[in-house]
Design a protein around this motif. Structure first.
Motif, PDB file in Angstrom:
ATOM      1  N   ARG A 439       0.824  -1.212   0.000  1.00  0.00           N
ATOM      2  CA  ARG A 439       0.000   0.000   0.000  1.00  0.00           C
ATOM      3  C   ARG A 439       0.859   1.263   0.000  1.00  0.00           C
ATOM      4  N   TYR A 440       2.022   1.224   0.702  1.00  0.00           N
ATOM      5  CA  TYR A 440       2.830   2.433   0.857  1.00  0.00           C
ATOM      6  C   TYR A 440       4.171   2.336   0.110  1.00  0.00           C
ATOM      7  N   LEU A 443       5.524   5.656  -1.348  1.00  0.00           N
ATOM      8  CA  LEU A 443       5.361   6.838  -0.497  1.00  0.00           C
ATOM      9  C   LEU A 443       6.725   7.409  -0.115  1.00  0.00           C
ATOM     10  N   MET A 450      -1.356  12.599  -1.673  1.00  0.00           N
ATOM     11  CA  MET A 450      -1.354  11.670  -0.548  1.00  0.00           C
ATOM     12  C   MET A 450      -2.793  11.402  -0.102  1.00  0.00           C
ATOM     13  N   GLU A 454      -2.132   8.429   4.640  1.00  0.00           N
ATOM     14  CA  GLU A 454      -0.700   8.707   4.454  1.00  0.00           C
ATOM     15  C   GLU A 454      -0.315  10.017   5.129  1.00  0.00           C
TER      16      GLU A 454
END
Length: 588
Positions: A439-440, A443, A450, A454
């Motif tokens: 999912r991240y 990032l 975002m 997040e």
């Protein structure tokens, strides 16, 4: 056609070779002309401090070539003309003791530098007057700080068409949010502290009320310190000077004399005649000597020969892991370890002049200073700025000494990223397509906004970093955590105000910090050694030639917007969690 390109290439290569050979010829020529013999000081000489147009810095260049050199095809290579306060102090003290020096001819009206260094020079000149020798000041124009330095003179003269700028201080901010809106660039900002205004340049349309309040407060402090210094030196009332400043009552040279800000109006040749009369010299035969020459003469101060040393470690510039011109954490840690292991170094003074930078780099430096402090006395001397990360690294000190007009505090952190999705897709037609395993995994990704989750993660990290900063300050200053939180919030203070709040221990300069370090180490005789070692001019030239050429080009192209470009580069280089003060506080 082939022959044409061949000829063009040959000419191009020849020009490059010519430039290189010209450079080496110039350096060799200057080296031949450079005086190597000891300078002789003649009777009835005057120490000439020609500081107009120069920048006052902490340290002098290790050689005599610290001026811009004209190199073919590259233009001027090197920094702007500068002079170290260490060199000036040494010369002024030598002049006070020398029987051959009658006084000082000071030309410092248009010199530049930070308020603390300028005030330090002013104090040194006042100390010189205790030798019962004269100081005569002259300039075509005096800036606010240049006049503050020059007010130490017995006689202060001004050109008939000159001006003295006593208009107070101002700080102008530039805000980019409107530009980002038009470009469809979205700053993703995370911060803790109502007064942590370093990110306002990127997120606001105008200055916030909190930043306006703190800026006005410390500007008033700095302005009052300048006017108090001038009033005491000139024997004037503070309120009278305040009125002159607020109402801009010095608008021509005659106003300056009428209100007691200057003693008389003269052309420079008339001032030289006065100096000749004071020293008994014939016309056009005034004997003068520069600070650098006096420091090479038999009249120079003798240096201690003790084996024991107090080390002065300079921490200057932005703090980061990739700082090329600032405080690079790995290089600073290496210097700290050398000092810790050096048996001759009995105490260390950390001279801080930094607005802060990366949190990781700041903590890495602080941790290693803490290890040093466990073995040797560590005193912090704050110069022009010791804020945010600059304050963070000061926390292991036994004692913190700041100038009255040091800018410090700014206990707070922030993080900033940029979402350029709109700009890419709508302005350039570029689209990003992401494939990720978690999912991240991407990032932070500048090609998309975002999510709320997040943002929550990053805000939590920022708040944890702020709590760590609070803990560092509470431990270092032996203060209650609640008290630190009360005066933190990213707020910036003058050194004078910081003393009232308990953020620093004493007001004074580097000399006081060195004295305290020696006392704590139990030293009566000692040498002062400076670290890190400075590069020679030629070393700086080769290491910075490419960067200097690029910087000159950008300055020419961007003009007054160049400082803003520097700020943006600092943020982009250190995207993530930072402990930095509000950007580029320039007071005019």
């Amino acid at each position: 056609m082939k022959s044409f390109f061949k000829n063009v290439f040959s000419v191009f290569v020849a020009l490059i070779l010519f430039s290189i050979l010209s450079f080496f010829f110039m350096v060799t020529f200057l080296a031949i002309l450079s005086p190597s013999d000891t300078v002789t000081v003649k009777e009835n000489s005057v120490l000439h401090l020609d500081l107009n147009g120069k920048i006052l810095t902490e340290r002098s260049s290790p050689d005599e070539f610290a001026i811009p050199l004209p190199i073919p095809l590259l233009g001027n290579v090197g920094d702007a003309p500068s002079v170290g306060i260490d060199e000036l102090k040494e010369a002024i003290r030598a002049a006070a003791k020398s029987e051959k020096i009658r006084g000082i001819f000071l030309e410092a009206g248009s010199m530049a530098g930070g308020g603390p260094l300028m005030q330090d020079l002013h104090k040194e000149l006042l100390d010189f007057k205790e030798s019962d020798k004269f100081i005569l000041s002259y300039s075509e124009n005096y800036s606010e700080l240049g006049y503050m330095v020059s007010s130490a003179a017995d006689s202060l003269y001004l050109h008939p068409y000159g001006l003295i700028d006593l208009s107070g201080l101002a700080s102008q901010g530039i805000y980019l949010r409107g530009m980002f809106d038009k470009l469809e660039i979205e700053p993703e900002v995370f911060k803790v502290g109502e007064f942590k205004s370093a990110v306002e340049t990127f997120m606001n349309y105008e200055r916030s009320d909190e930043d306006r309040l703190q800026t006005l407060e410390f500007l008033r402090d700095l302005d009052n310190i300048n006017l108090e210094t001038i009033a005491e030196a000139r024997g004037m009332e503070f309120d009278d000077l305040k009125e002159i400043s607020n109402e801009l009552l010095i608008r021509r040279a005659e106003d300056a004399v009428e209100r007691g800000v200057a003693d008389a109006i003269h052309y420079r040749n008339e001032v030289i005649r006065k100096l000749e009369a004071i020293t008994g010299a014939e016309e056009d035969e005034l004997e003068t000597i520069s600070a650098s020459d006096l420091n090479k003469s038999p009249e120079k101060l003798s240096r201690p020969t003790s084996r024991d040393r107090v080390a002065v470690l300079y921490a200057t510039g932005d703090i980061g892991s990739e700082s090329s011109n600032g405080i690079q954490d790995a290089a600073m840690v290496e210097e700290i370890e050398k000092l810790r292991e050096n048996d001759r170094v009995k105490a260390v003074v950390l001279r801080v002049d930094s607005p802060g930078g990366g949190v990781f780099a700041s903590e890495e430096i602080r941790h290693n200073l803490e290890l040093l402090q466990e073995e040797k006395p560590l005193i912090v001397s704050m110069s022009n700025v010791a804020a945010s990360g600059g304050y963070w690294i000061s926390m292991p000190a036994d004692t913190i000494v700041a100038h009255e007009n040091t800018i410090t505090g700014s206990i707070g952190i922030f993080g900033i990223f940029f979402n350029v999705q709109g700009f890419m897709e709508n302005k350039t037609g570029i689209r990003a397509d992401i494939v990720k395993t978690g999912r991240y995994s991407d990032l932070p990704n500048p090609a998309r906004s975002m999510t709320r989750g997040e943002r929550a993660i990053f805000q939590e990290l920022i708040e944890e970093g702020y709590d760590q900063f609070i803990d560092v300050v509470a431990d270092g200053r032996q203060m209650e955590e609640s008290r630190v939180r009360e005066i933190a919030e990213g707020r910036v203070y003058s050194g004078r105000r910081a003393l009232e709040l308990g953020l620093v221990d004493l007001l004074g300069g580097l000399d006081l910090a060195v004295e305290i370090a020696a006392q704590k180490a139990g030293l009566e005789e000692y040498r002062v050694s400076e670290y890190p070692a400075q590069q020679s001019f030629v070393e700086q030239l080769f290491s910075d030639m490419g960067a200097s050429a690029r910087t000159r080009t950008l300055k020419n192209e961007l003009g007054p917007l160049y400082p803003l470009y520097e700020q943006a580069q600092s943020v982009l280089k250190n995207q993530g969690v930072q402990a930095r003060m509000p950007y580029d506080i320039i007071v005019d």
